[in-house]
Design an enzyme around this catalytic site. Structure first.
Site, PDB file in Angstrom:
ATOM      1  N   GLY A   1       1.207  -4.438  -4.384  1.00  0.00           N
ATOM      2  CA  GLY A   1       1.669  -4.872  -3.071  1.00  0.00           C
ATOM      3  C   GLY A   1       2.775  -5.908  -3.060  1.00  0.00           C
ATOM      4  O   GLY A   1       3.614  -5.915  -2.159  1.00  0.00           O
TER       5      GLY A   1
ATOM      6  N   GLU B   1       1.457 -12.893  -3.709  1.00  0.00           N
ATOM      7  CA  GLU B   1       0.648 -11.795  -3.168  1.00  0.00           C
ATOM      8  C   GLU B   1       1.313 -11.218  -1.923  1.00  0.00           C
ATOM      9  O   GLU B   1       2.092 -11.909  -1.262  1.00  0.00           O
ATOM     10  CB  GLU B   1      -0.733 -12.349  -2.757  1.00  0.00           C
ATOM     11  CG  GLU B   1      -1.912 -11.807  -3.540  1.00  0.00           C
ATOM     12  CD  GLU B   1      -2.231 -10.334  -3.345  1.00  0.00           C
ATOM     13  OE1 GLU B   1      -1.313  -9.494  -3.228  1.00  0.00           O
ATOM     14  OE2 GLU B   1      -3.425 -10.008  -3.331  1.00  0.00           O
ATOM     15  N   ASP B   2       0.971  -9.996  -1.589  1.00  0.00           N
ATOM     16  CA  ASP B   2       1.507  -9.414  -0.352  1.00  0.00           C
ATOM     17  C   ASP B   2       0.846 -10.017   0.881  1.00  0.00           C
ATOM     18  O   ASP B   2       1.507 -10.402   1.841  1.00  0.00           O
ATOM     19  CB  ASP B   2       1.357  -7.881  -0.346  1.00  0.00           C
ATOM     20  CG  ASP B   2      -0.068  -7.392  -0.647  1.00  0.00           C
ATOM     21  OD1 ASP B   2      -0.970  -8.222  -0.899  1.00  0.00           O
ATOM     22  OD2 ASP B   2      -0.274  -6.165  -0.632  1.00  0.00           O
TER      23      ASP B   2
ATOM     24  N   ASP C   1      -6.208 -12.032   3.150  1.00  0.00           N
ATOM     25  CA  ASP C   1      -7.066 -11.550   4.229  1.00  0.00           C
ATOM     26  C   ASP C   1      -8.341 -12.414   4.215  1.00  0.00           C
ATOM     27  O   ASP C   1      -8.334 -13.519   4.739  1.00  0.00           O
ATOM     28  CB  ASP C   1      -7.333 -10.065   3.951  1.00  0.00           C
ATOM     29  CG  ASP C   1      -8.080  -9.351   5.061  1.00  0.00           C
ATOM     30  OD1 ASP C   1      -8.061  -9.836   6.190  1.00  0.00           O
ATOM     31  OD2 ASP C   1      -8.684  -8.292   4.795  1.00  0.00           O
TER      32      ASP C   1
ATOM     33  N   LYS D   1      -3.542 -13.228   7.234  1.00  0.00           N
ATOM     34  CA  LYS D   1      -4.417 -12.909   8.374  1.00  0.00           C
ATOM     35  C   LYS D   1      -5.445 -14.025   8.469  1.00  0.00           C
ATOM     36  O   LYS D   1      -6.619 -13.851   8.117  1.00  0.00           O
ATOM     37  CB  LYS D   1      -5.152 -11.583   8.123  1.00  0.00           C
ATOM     38  CG  LYS D   1      -4.347 -10.357   8.430  1.00  0.00           C
ATOM     39  CD  LYS D   1      -5.255  -9.129   8.330  1.00  0.00           C
ATOM     40  CE  LYS D   1      -4.435  -7.859   8.310  1.00  0.00           C
ATOM     41  NZ  LYS D   1      -5.233  -6.673   8.000  1.00  0.00           N
TER      42      LYS D   1
ATOM     43  N   PHE E   1      -4.014  -3.787  11.019  1.00  0.00           N
ATOM     44  CA  PHE E   1      -3.655  -3.225   9.718  1.00  0.00           C
ATOM     45  C   PHE E   1      -2.159  -2.942   9.664  1.00  0.00           C
ATOM     46  O   PHE E   1      -1.629  -2.179  10.458  1.00  0.00           O
ATOM     47  CB  PHE E   1      -4.450  -1.955   9.400  1.00  0.00           C
ATOM     48  CG  PHE E   1      -4.423  -1.660   7.937  1.00  0.00           C
ATOM     49  CD1 PHE E   1      -5.341  -2.246   7.076  1.00  0.00           C
ATOM     50  CD2 PHE E   1      -3.433  -0.838   7.404  1.00  0.00           C
ATOM     51  CE1 PHE E   1      -5.278  -2.018   5.703  1.00  0.00           C
ATOM     52  CE2 PHE E   1      -3.372  -0.599   6.028  1.00  0.00           C
ATOM     53  CZ  PHE E   1      -4.296  -1.191   5.183  1.00  0.00           C
ATOM     54  N   VAL E   2      -1.481  -3.588   8.716  1.00  0.00           N
ATOM     55  CA  VAL E   2      -0.022  -3.470   8.643  1.00  0.00           C
ATOM     56  C   VAL E   2       0.427  -2.789   7.352  1.00  0.00           C
ATOM     57  O   VAL E   2      -0.273  -2.847   6.337  1.00  0.00           O
ATOM     58  CB  VAL E   2       0.657  -4.856   8.761  1.00  0.00           C
ATOM     59  CG1 VAL E   2       0.418  -5.455  10.134  1.00  0.00           C
ATOM     60  CG2 VAL E   2       0.183  -5.817   7.681  1.00  0.00           C
TER      61      VAL E   2
ATOM     62  N   ASP F   1       0.564  -1.199   1.696  1.00  0.00           N
ATOM     63  CA  ASP F   1       0.300   0.239   1.748  1.00  0.00           C
ATOM     64  C   ASP F   1      -0.916   0.574   2.582  1.00  0.00           C
ATOM     65  O   ASP F   1      -1.760  -0.270   2.875  1.00  0.00           O
ATOM     66  CB  ASP F   1       0.039   0.754   0.328  1.00  0.00           C
ATOM     67  CG  ASP F   1      -1.324   0.291  -0.208  1.00  0.00           C
ATOM     68  OD1 ASP F   1      -1.584  -0.921  -0.191  1.00  0.00           O
ATOM     69  OD2 ASP F   1      -2.139   1.152  -0.607  1.00  0.00           O
TER      70      ASP F   1
ATOM     71  N   ARG G   1       4.733   1.837   1.321  1.00  0.00           N
ATOM     72  CA  ARG G   1       5.182   0.564   0.738  1.00  0.00           C
ATOM     73  C   ARG G   1       6.687   0.372   0.875  1.00  0.00           C
ATOM     74  O   ARG G   1       7.181  -0.757   0.910  1.00  0.00           O
ATOM     75  CB  ARG G   1       4.836   0.503  -0.756  1.00  0.00           C
ATOM     76  CG  ARG G   1       3.358   0.433  -1.066  1.00  0.00           C
ATOM     77  CD  ARG G   1       3.192   0.050  -2.540  1.00  0.00           C
ATOM     78  NE  ARG G   1       1.883   0.371  -3.067  1.00  0.00           N
ATOM     79  CZ  ARG G   1       0.801  -0.401  -2.945  1.00  0.00           C
ATOM     80  NH1 ARG G   1       0.889  -1.529  -2.294  1.00  0.00           N
ATOM     81  NH2 ARG G   1      -0.350  -0.047  -3.482  1.00  0.00           N
TER      82      ARG G   1
HETATM   83  P1  IMP Z   1      -8.695 -10.272   0.510  1.00  0.00           P
HETATM   84  O1  IMP Z   1      -9.339 -10.312  -0.835  1.00  0.00           O
HETATM   85  O2  IMP Z   1      -9.683  -9.948   1.592  1.00  0.00           O
HETATM   86  O3  IMP Z   1      -7.899 -11.524   0.848  1.00  0.00           O
HETATM   87  O4  IMP Z   1      -7.770  -9.007   0.528  1.00  0.00           O
HETATM   88  C1  IMP Z   1      -6.452  -9.007   0.175  1.00  0.00           C
HETATM   89  C2  IMP Z   1      -6.018  -7.573  -0.085  1.00  0.00           C
HETATM   90  O5  IMP Z   1      -6.413  -6.692   0.970  1.00  0.00           O
HETATM   91  C3  IMP Z   1      -4.524  -7.484  -0.132  1.00  0.00           C
HETATM   92  O6  IMP Z   1      -4.042  -7.698  -1.439  1.00  0.00           O
HETATM   93  C4  IMP Z   1      -4.267  -6.071   0.359  1.00  0.00           C
HETATM   94  O7  IMP Z   1      -4.278  -5.183  -0.735  1.00  0.00           O
HETATM   95  C5  IMP Z   1      -5.416  -5.734   1.250  1.00  0.00           C
HETATM   96  N1  IMP Z   1      -5.060  -5.805   2.700  1.00  0.00           N
HETATM   97  C6  IMP Z   1      -5.611  -6.622   3.636  1.00  0.00           C
HETATM   98  N2  IMP Z   1      -5.095  -6.416   4.846  1.00  0.00           N
HETATM   99  C7  IMP Z   1      -4.152  -5.441   4.694  1.00  0.00           C
HETATM  100  C8  IMP Z   1      -3.244  -4.801   5.623  1.00  0.00           C
HETATM  101  O8  IMP Z   1      -3.180  -5.071   6.840  1.00  0.00           O
HETATM  102  N3  IMP Z   1      -2.432  -3.837   5.089  1.00  0.00           N
HETATM  103  C9  IMP Z   1      -2.453  -3.511   3.764  1.00  0.00           C
HETATM  104  N4  IMP Z   1      -3.285  -4.091   2.869  1.00  0.00           N
HETATM  105  C10 IMP Z   1      -4.132  -5.052   3.331  1.00  0.00           C
HETATM  106 MG    MG Z   2      -2.953  -5.998  -2.644  1.00  0.00          MG
END
Ligand code: IMP
Ligand code: MG
Length: 183
Positions: free
Chosen positions: A47, A102-103, A106, A134, A155-156, A162, A168
């Site tokens: 990402g 990181e992309d 969340d 987020k 969701f983006v 992706d 992507r």
């Molecule tokens: P976390 O561990 O919950 O912080 O998740 C982070 C990961 O969730 C990111 O590296 C993304 O791969 C994925 N992710 C969360 N929200 C989105 C979204 O809106 N679009 C695409 N990938 C997302």
């Molecule tokens: Mg990711």
């Protein structure tokens, strides 16, 4: 493709370019103020690659690039799952200043576990940079040091992000139409 799968464009190419340039300056100043001139930038695959490649060209410090790939283990629907490294960095980060790129952050679970693992290798510091945040979804106490944009809980895709491995390469960030994942 845009008309069909995107319900709303959040950030267009021009805005992203401006914001990424600002972030690069912010990061440069942050480290310079601490007398740090050399950092290791770790991109989280896949990402972060598009954001990272734009970002590093706006950072005026000596830097080394490396990449990691992690995946959540166990029930994929539960984001508090165990994170495992499926591709490790090749750089010895002991005593070095690390910037993780990181992309999106969340729940913060991925970055929390990742930083814990990397701290055990005794770097001089670890800082986090995420293109998107987020914030309202956070279930951990993780926070970014540098962030492109805070976004609502939608969701983006695009600019590296992706859905099922697709979209992507879109040069903008857009909200994915519900029918794409609800069909
Ligand atoms: P976390 O561990 O919950 O912080 O998740 C982070 C990961 O969730 C990111 O590296 C993304 O791969 C994925 N992710 C969360 N929200 C989105 C979204 O809106 N679009 C695409 N990938 C997302
Ligand atoms: Mg990711």
């Amino acid at each position: 493709m845009r008309e069909e799968i995107i319900s709303k464009v959040l950030f267009d190419e021009e805005s992203i370019n401006r914001r990424v340039a600002e972030l690069g300056e912010e990061i440069t100043h942050y480290y310079q103020e601490q007398g740090v001139n050399q950092i290791v930038v770790i991109g989280i695959l896949h990402g972060a690659v598009i954001f990272l490649s734009d970002l590093v060209r706006k950072i005026s410090l000596d830097l080394q690039l490396d990449f990691m790939r992690v995946s959540s283990y166990g029930d994929s629907a539960i984001s508090s799952g165990q994170v495992i490294i499926t591709k490790d960095i090749e750089t010895d980060i002991k005593g070095k200043h690390v910037l993780i790129v990181e992309d999106i952050i969340d729940t913060g679970n991925t970055l929390r576990q990742l930083t814990q693992m990397l701290y055990s290798r005794e770097p001089a510091s670890i800082r986090l940079c995420a293109f998107l945040d987020k914030e309202e979804r956070r279930t951990t106490n993780m926070n970014t040091d540098f962030c492109g944009y805070v976004i609502p809980d939608e969701f983006v895709v695009g600019y590296g992000l992706d859905y099922a491995g697709k979209y992507r390469q879109l040069p903008f960030v857009g909200v994915l139409n519900r029918w794409v994942y609800e069909k």
